[in-house]
Scaffold this active site. Structure first.
Site, mmCIF file in Angstrom:
data_model
loop_
_atom_site.group_PDB
_atom_site.id
_atom_site.type_symbol
_atom_site.label_atom_id
_atom_site.label_comp_id
_atom_site.label_asym_id
_atom_site.label_seq_id
_atom_site.Cartn_x
_atom_site.Cartn_y
_atom_site.Cartn_z
ATOM 1 N N ASP A 374 40.647 45.869 53.748
ATOM 2 C CA ASP A 374 39.346 46.022 53.091
ATOM 3 C C ASP A 374 38.294 45.372 53.984
ATOM 4 O OD1 ASP A 374 37.139 46.131 51.488
ATOM 5 O OD2 ASP A 374 37.950 44.914 49.863
ATOM 6 N N GLU A 376 35.235 44.010 54.425
ATOM 7 C CA GLU A 376 34.058 43.399 53.818
ATOM 8 C C GLU A 376 33.985 41.928 54.212
ATOM 9 O OE1 GLU A 376 32.910 44.720 49.737
ATOM 10 O OE2 GLU A 376 35.033 45.268 49.614
#
Length: 554
Positions: A374, A376
């Protein structure tokens, strides 16, 4: 995925409190080599283990048949001669408050005498299949075996092959995993004798058929094939007379369910309570959300960081992770940026390869099924540093490829790489590594759509590699009928759920009732079944602490 501000504030407060307390540093302890040790019945050479620790002293315990002598920072090992059955045991090392280190030990039974007397050529049982792991959905898989010798002899050599179910216990112990001997009726040999004709060096290959109909879902099976010399002047060395295949019955469902568990809030054992009416698990996969990619600017190294909650689950993998895997639910380690220069789509080719080795070692050590990325919460990298490159979907794809390769090298079981479609991890391109081009299907197994959308095939990925919907359960989001219909019409491989916690003992409010309504909709729409009612919840007790005790739902 958005981390809740309330949880961040609580974490910062807890960290401030802890910083005011005197904390006893954990001792370190390592033993090399730490892999299982294997000895023959007699005539063994000494094995030396090197023990390294920051504690003042270290101790060990060993089975009575293991002969051990401490020599400064080492332990010199051997075993007593064995005249009986094969022996298995464990050497346990302790030092201060460090986690114990355990080394498995196996000693073979005496070899049975083989005829005729006199000089014998060494014969080897060969696996002729493409690999030694089979995952069956229905029907059967076919492998093949042969026997060979280094140089031809003047007379035929005949070898018998058969299953050796008793070996499953020893194999499980050596591998540090759990396998059941496959039922005899599930394996068929095209022939039970293999002949190396006079003047030849190898027999014809014999097919071995493995039938999935007799296997249970989620169980790991061993096909332990043992060869013995029936006639001819030949003999087997201990490590040359076995071929072992591992087999697992795969979930045949077209659309599978994956849940991102915020492990700061939720105990993974809760997943065991959520089943379809026929008893099969509703969830096919769990992502432990999340470990971090971190950068140590002082020592200039990118490393894998686990917060106290992630590390607690990994340290007690046998309690909180392996029960899910034994039920057929795959468990992946989530990987997430952590507000510094390191990121999942901004490592250089060299940096990706180096960090992937560390991640793969964690997947191996804690017996996981792969990783989920992910992209982020990462800062801006200094691209003059050899670790880093400019953020791009290309560099994200390179990391996926290096993770795939490193896990394949480190683990003897299949592992997978998946992504959440955020940041640069969206529509990943073909890449070239060491002069060879690689397409998406070579480094990516599946993708999770961002919220409010479905993922779409690209490159050589298909709908089977994509998710039809992503549902945030802690925000009371809904699974819409159109997503279910699209999954059925297009053959989507996945649906994703985020932040499920039926206990309410973490930072997420108990969302069991709302979640069950959404699970029921998916179960009926995709599988034509109802959900069975969960009976228990499993609680989280605080930072780095989980409760393995089931608590009945009132």
């Amino acid at each position: 995925m958005k981390i809740k501000s309330l949880l961040l504030a609580a974490t910062m407060l807890a960290a401030a409190v802890v910083s005011c307390q005197k904390v006893t540093p954990a001792d370190e302890l390592s033993v090399k080599p730490s892999a299982a040790l294997s000895f023959e019945a007699t005539g063994n050479a000494d094995v030396t283990l090197t023990v390294t620790t920051t504690a003042d002293k270290w101790e060990f315990t060993a089975p009575a048949w293991v002969v051990a002598e401490r020599v400064e920072g080492t332990l010199v090992l051997n075993v007593e001669d064995n005249a009986g059955a094969a022996r298995v045991g464990r050497i346990t090392f302790t030092a201060g408050n460090a986690d114990p280190v355990r080394v498995n030990v196996y000693q073979a039974a005496p070899a049975q005498e083989e005829t005729p007397d006199g000089p014998k050529v060494a014969v080897t049982l060969n696996n002729k299949a493409d690999g030694d792991f089979f995952q069956l959905t229905s029907g059967a898989a076919t492998a093949s075996i042969s026997v060979s010798i280094a140089e031809a002899v003047a007379e035929d050599i005949v070898v018998s092959v058969a299953l050796d179910p008793e070996y499953a216990r020893e194999y499980s112990f050596i591998q540090g995993d759990s396998y059941t001997a496959i039922p005899a009726e599930a394996v068929t040999f095209a022939a039970t004798e293999l002949t190396i004709a006079a003047g030849q060096t190898e027999s014809e290959a014999v097919e071995v058929t493995i039938d999935g109909a007799a296997l249970g879902f989620g169980e790991g099976y061993l096909v332990p094939i043992l060869a013995t010399v029936k006639s001819g002047a030949a003999s087997f060395a201990m490590d040359a007379k076995r071929v072992n295949y591992t087999v697992m019955k795969a979930n045949p469902r077209t659309t599978k369910q994956v849940v991102y568990l915020e492990v700061n809030d939720c105990n993974p054992l809760n997943i065991l309570e959520y089943n379809l009416a026929d008893g099969t698990p509703f969830f096919d996969a769990v992502i432990l959300f999340a470990a971090n990619i971190n950068y140590d600017s002082v020592n200039d190294v990118v490393y894998l960081h686990n917060n106290a909650n992630v590390q607690a689950l990994l340290d007690e993998s046998d309690v909180y992770i392996q029960p899910l895997r034994k039920k057929g639910i795959k468990v992946y380690l989530g990987l997430l940026g952590n507000h510094d220069a390191a990121g999942l789509a901004q490592l250089s080719n060299w940096g990706a390869r180096e960090w992937a080795k560390e991640v793969a070692e964690a997947v191996r050590a804690y017996k996981l099924d792969g990783v989920n990325l992910d992209d982020e919460y990462s800062g801006s990298p200094d691209t003059s540093n050899p670790w880093f490159a400019s953020p791009s979907n290309y560099q994200g794809a390179v990391l996926c490829y290096e993770l795939k390769q490193a896990m394949k090298e480190a683990c003897y079981w299949p592992t997978e790489v998946s992504v959440f479609e955020s940041g640069q991890l969206y529509i990943l391109p073909n890449i070239t590594v060491d002069g060879v081009q690689h397409t998406q299907s070579e480094y990516l197994d599946w993708t999770c759509a961002n919220y409010g959308s479905a993922s779409r095939p690209y490159g050589d990925l298909t709908y089977a590699n994509c998710s039809a919907a992503s549902v945030q359960l802690n925000y009371s989001n809904y699974l819409y009928d159109r997503a279910i219909q699209s999954a059925k019409d297009n053959g989507y491989g996945w649906m994703m759920w985020f932040a499920f916690d039926p206990s309410g003992t973490g930072g997420i409010q108990n969302n069991r009732a709302h979640s069950m309504n959404q699970f029921q909709k998916a179960a009926q729409g995709l599988y034509g079944q109802d959900m069975a009612q969960p009976q228990n919840v499993y609680n989280k007790l605080g930072e780095g602490k989980y409760d393995p005790t089931p608590h009945p739902i009132n």
